[in-house]
Design an enzyme around this catalytic site. Structure first.
Site, PDB file in Angstrom:
ATOM      1  N   SER A   1       1.379  -1.174  -0.304  1.00  0.00           N
ATOM      2  CA  SER A   1      -0.240   0.123  -0.088  1.00  0.00           C
ATOM      3  C   SER A   1       0.968   1.014  -0.546  1.00  0.00           C
ATOM      4  O   SER A   1       1.947   1.042   0.355  1.00  0.00           O
ATOM      5  CB  SER A   1      -1.236   0.177   1.271  1.00  0.00           C
ATOM      6  OG  SER A   1       0.104   0.670   2.369  1.00  0.00           O
ATOM      7  N   ASP A   2       0.173   2.443  -0.405  1.00  0.00           N
ATOM      8  CA  ASP A   2       1.383   3.789   0.047  1.00  0.00           C
ATOM      9  C   ASP A   2       0.786   4.494   1.748  1.00  0.00           C
ATOM     10  O   ASP A   2       0.027   3.604   2.558  1.00  0.00           O
ATOM     11  CB  ASP A   2       0.138   4.460  -0.780  1.00  0.00           C
ATOM     12  CG  ASP A   2       1.621   6.271  -0.990  1.00  0.00           C
ATOM     13  OD1 ASP A   2       2.539   5.446  -0.007  1.00  0.00           O
ATOM     14  OD2 ASP A   2       1.598   6.303  -2.088  1.00  0.00           O
ATOM     15  N   TYR A   3       1.345   4.983   1.765  1.00  0.00           N
ATOM     16  CA  TYR A   3       1.048   5.111   3.164  1.00  0.00           C
ATOM     17  C   TYR A   3       0.806   5.396   3.920  1.00  0.00           C
ATOM     18  O   TYR A   3      -0.746   6.480   3.357  1.00  0.00           O
ATOM     19  CB  TYR A   3       2.435   6.862   3.157  1.00  0.00           C
ATOM     20  CG  TYR A   3       2.782   6.763   4.414  1.00  0.00           C
ATOM     21  CD1 TYR A   3       4.205   6.956   5.046  1.00  0.00           C
ATOM     22  CD2 TYR A   3       2.254   7.783   5.599  1.00  0.00           C
ATOM     23  CE1 TYR A   3       4.983   7.063   6.113  1.00  0.00           C
ATOM     24  CE2 TYR A   3       2.800   8.126   7.203  1.00  0.00           C
ATOM     25  CZ  TYR A   3       4.014   7.418   6.700  1.00  0.00           C
ATOM     26  OH  TYR A   3       5.353   7.943   8.839  1.00  0.00           O
TER      27      TYR A   3
ATOM     28  N   GLY B   1      -2.420   4.153   3.064  1.00  0.00           N
ATOM     29  CA  GLY B   1      -2.887   4.336   1.942  1.00  0.00           C
ATOM     30  C   GLY B   1      -4.823   3.297   1.815  1.00  0.00           C
ATOM     31  O   GLY B   1      -6.049   3.155   2.033  1.00  0.00           O
TER      32      GLY B   1
END
Ligand code: NOJ
Length: 764
Positions: A295-297, A299
């Site tokens: 995932s992104d931060y 996310g």
């Protein structure tokens, strides 16, 4: 215990009942990781031993914090490591700290599964290379490969296993700050650079401790936020998604990228962190990519704000089911999902699928064989900011500089030019040269533009400096001093643009003009009558029409990293002949955005005439087109020819052009090839890049440059969503920019041909 060792039924029971009881674990379980090559079977048997908490722990990633001695894990995080409740960290590096934590994981947790350490090595680690948009201006994949290689050498020596790069978001949005991290507007060029980045980071063998697992990010279409505002909604056609935004990811997947990161944005109503169809469907099932999706931060948690999950539990389940294997920082997989899984609201198979991918990534990094292979403090010292790395950074930086204008051959400057007035605060800004994603780079290592001009100028030249104005300042108090200095000088070098923090993440701007009073400063200096060179240093295309109308010489130098100053001086004084070309269109003003070379023709093709697709107040054309870039020499293109005038839809056609260096200096030229499907069943762009070569020619030398066009270069998605080459007429163009081309044509005959999927650029 080795993962292959059979687990006695009694012990299995104990483990299942007791969870991660440290004492029990220590007494019965030697770490699995030591000395054993892991295979799928080993991963399977390890999985069979893991409790649900340990499984979900492998999917949890947390961020380190900055302490005075460098990045470190908190006491709470250390407890998680001992509990086997974390699989990876980001933002912790340094051989000593990563080693200490690795030892904790391997020797003090029940199963001894090693940790992965991840970091954003976007354009370098300690030796900072040009920002990616600049690197793309080199049109030289071997430069991108080299930059990634050096980043991998330095970061891996500091205990990092995994990087969140290359960034592959095609973008037509100069307002978007993250354009600096991209390879620009073109899917083909971005795909070539994507492949080079993956190869550079990963090398031939990921278990070589000088390599990093790479991450193709941000999947997908993050570069198309409405209004250029970071994180904003993305709403685009399936065709544009397939033909423009997906190809670089396909190229990275084909090159074996170990991981992919989900993008923050939604695509057509579905946030990417829950986009089953694009992750499990396209990336995994359709393309056969088998890596780790992170995932992104935060996310995963953001699915709540997106409005498609009512709780953390729902967000976590949706993300994991959609194929997001690792939860970066949300804390949901690690904290919330164990209970959800125990309640039966999350099936074990979904969890196991993701855990297997994490374990496989650790295996690929060689950590099951030797968890300490990246823990070598002496290697860290020997591999950080070496002279060789600095030399590489200078070479890449020089190749990334774009000469936008050079009227009357004002450049290169004579080294004995008398007095050179250097004006502008960016000339002495040591931090900004590094650019926004400076990795572990330090301003004190960097060379400023002023320092290098001083060093590069001859003994008879005098280099003097005036600030003029700060980057965003509205004060003109320094103008008179700057003008006085310019008046007394033989030449003025104006250093203008953006500081490093005006681009990058969360740094969108509604204006792409020179910030503050810099344009007025330029005018003041120009009006002194002293020949003036503008050196632009910025993280996005800027609208610099006034400079283009008035100032005779303009260099686009972006943010070029540790060696920026030296590279700029090399070009200013002619020790290096610039050859970079723009990987993105420069608009005349922000109102033209989005403006890109591979646009459609429309039913009223743009022209400066009434009732065509144009503006009343601004020409429809860009200030500088995609592919534009001059040299201190000149090149001529002749005799563009095709190997056959009729080709089957499944066949190939060779395209050749003669390129001559018609000037008096040796130089590089970026020879660009474009195609156009003249009449098709759906509308096609007026040009699409389909090949390029960066060549070196001595004065008077001629080279014939040839590329081969195959079905994948000529195909497009037809009305049924099939990627096909249709019979009919094609144009082919060659030249030194997307605007300045010569053309030829050929005809595709026979039946339409299915060509697979849009793959992006071929290997150069
Ligand atoms: C957020 C950014 O979007 C992403 O590119 C980066 O890799 C992560 N933060 C981790 O730093």
């Amino acid at each position: 215990m080795s993962p292959e060792e059979p687990v006695s039924p009694g012990r299995k029971l104990l483990l299942a009942a007791g969870g991660a009881c440290l004492l029990l674990a220590l007494s019965i379980s030697a770490p699995v990781a030591r000395g054993q090559p892991a295979s799928t079977t080993r991963i399977d048997s390890l999985l069979a031993e893991m409790t649900v908490e340990e499984k979900l722990g492998q999917l949890a990633q947390y961020t380190g914090q900055w302490a005075t001695t460098g990045p470190e894990a908190s006491a709470d995080q250390e407890a998680l490591i001992r509990d086997g409740a974390v699989g990876s960290f980001l933002n912790i590096y340094g051989a000593e700290e990563t080693c200490r934590l690795q030892r904790m994981a391997v020797e003090e947790s029940r199963l001894g599964i090693p940790l992965l350490f991840a970091y954003d090595v976007v354009h370098g680690f300690r030796t900072v290379f040009p920002m990616p948009l600049a690197m793309a201006s080199s049109w030289n994949p071997s430069m991108a490969r080299r930059a990634a290689r050096v980043g991998a050498m330095e970061a891996s020596a500091a205990g990092v296993h995994w990087t969140f790069a290359p960034m592959l978001d095609v973008t037509r949005e100069p307002r978007w700050g993250r354009i600096m991290e991209s390879f620009g507007e073109d899917p083909y060029l971005s795909s070539v650079m994507a492949r080079a980045g993956v190869e550079g980071f990963q090398g031939d063998d990921l278990s070589d401790p000088r390599t990093l697992l790479s991450t193709a990010k941000h999947y997908v279409a993050y570069g198309a936020p409405q209004a250029g505002r970071d994180y904003n909604t993305v709403d685009l056609s399936r065709r544009t998604l397939r033909e423009v935004f997906l190809p670089p990811f396909r190229a990275a997947a084909d090159a074996g990228a170990a991981s992919v990161m989900a993008a923050f944005n939604e695509v057509n109503g579905i946030p990417m962190h829950a986009h089953d169809r694009l992750i499990n469907g396209v990336l995994r099932d359709e393309w056969g990519w088998n890596g780790l999706l992170v995932s992104d931060y935060t996310g995963v948690r953001e699915l709540i704000q997106h409005g498609i999950a009512a709780s953390k539990a729902e967000a976590g389940v949706k993300a994991l089911r959609a194929g997001v294997d690792v939860d970066m920082v949300s804390g949901i997989y690690g904290d919330v999902l164990p209970e959800v899984a125990r309640d039966g609201r999350l099936d074990e198979e979904t969890v196991d699928r993701a855990v297997r991918r994490v374990l496989r990534a650790k295996h690929r990094a060689g950590l099951f064989e030797d968890p300490y292979r990246y823990c070598k403090p002496d290697r860290e010292d020997a591999n950080t900011l070496t002279d060789e790395h600095r030399r590489s950074a200078r070479r890449v930086a020089r190749e990334s500089i774009v000469l936008l204008k050079n009227e009357g051959d004002l450049l290169p400057l004579s080294k004995d030019a008398g007095t050179i007035a250097v004006i502008g605060s960016l000339a002495v800004d040591r931090r900004s040269v590094l650019g926004e994603w400076a990795g572990a780079g330090r301003a004190e290592d960097a060379v400023t533009i002023l320092e290098s001009i001083r060093r590069g100028a001859g003994p008879d030249a005098e280099v003097r400096y005036a600030k003029g104005a700060g980057v965003t300042s509205t004060s003109k108090a320094g103008f008179d001093e700057a003008a006085a200095l310019a008046r007394e000088a033989e030449v003025a070098v104006l250093v203008l643009g953006e500081s490093y923090d005006m681009s990058g993440e969360a740094a969108s701007r509604t204006s792409i003009d020179l910030p503050g009073v810099q344009r007025a400063l330029a005018k003041k200096v120009y009006q002194t009558g002293t020949p003036t060179v503008a050196v632009l240093t910025n993280g996005r295309p800027l609208a610099v029409s006034w400079l283009d109308d008035n100032v005779p010489a303009i260099l686009e130098t972006w943010h070029l990293g540790t060696e920026m100053g030296n590279a700029v001086a090399d070009v200013l004084f002619g020790d290096y002949n610039p050859a970079g070309s723009l990987p993105v269109t420069f608009p005349r003003n922000v109102g033209q955005v989005p403006i890109y070379y591979n646009h459609k023709n429309t039913g009223r093709p743009p022209a400066e005439k009434d009732y065509t697709s144009r503006y009343l107040n601004t020409p429809w054309t860009p200030l500088y087109p995609f592919g534009h870039g001059l040299s201190y020499t000149t090149f001529a293109y002749d005799d563009l020819r095709v190997s056959t005038e009729r080709v089957e839809a499944s066949g190939e056609v060779g395209v050749s052009v003669d390129v001559t260096n018609t000037g008096e200096r040796a130089g590089d030229e970026i020879v660009q090839f474009y195609v156009r499907d003249s009449v098709a069943s759906v509308t096609r762009p007026v040009k699409e890049l389909r090949g390029f070569r960066r060549i070196h020619l001595e004065p008077g030398e001629v080279e014939t440059v040839t590329i081969t066009l195959g079905p994948e270069d000529l195909a497009f998605y037809n009305r049924n969503g099939e990627y096909v080459v249709e019979p009919g007429y094609f144009k082919v163009f060659a030249g030194g920019s997307s605007r300045d081309v010569i053309e030829a044509s050929f005809r595709v005959v026979g039946e339409p041909h299915r060509a697979g999927v849009a793959r992006g650029g071929k290997a150069e």
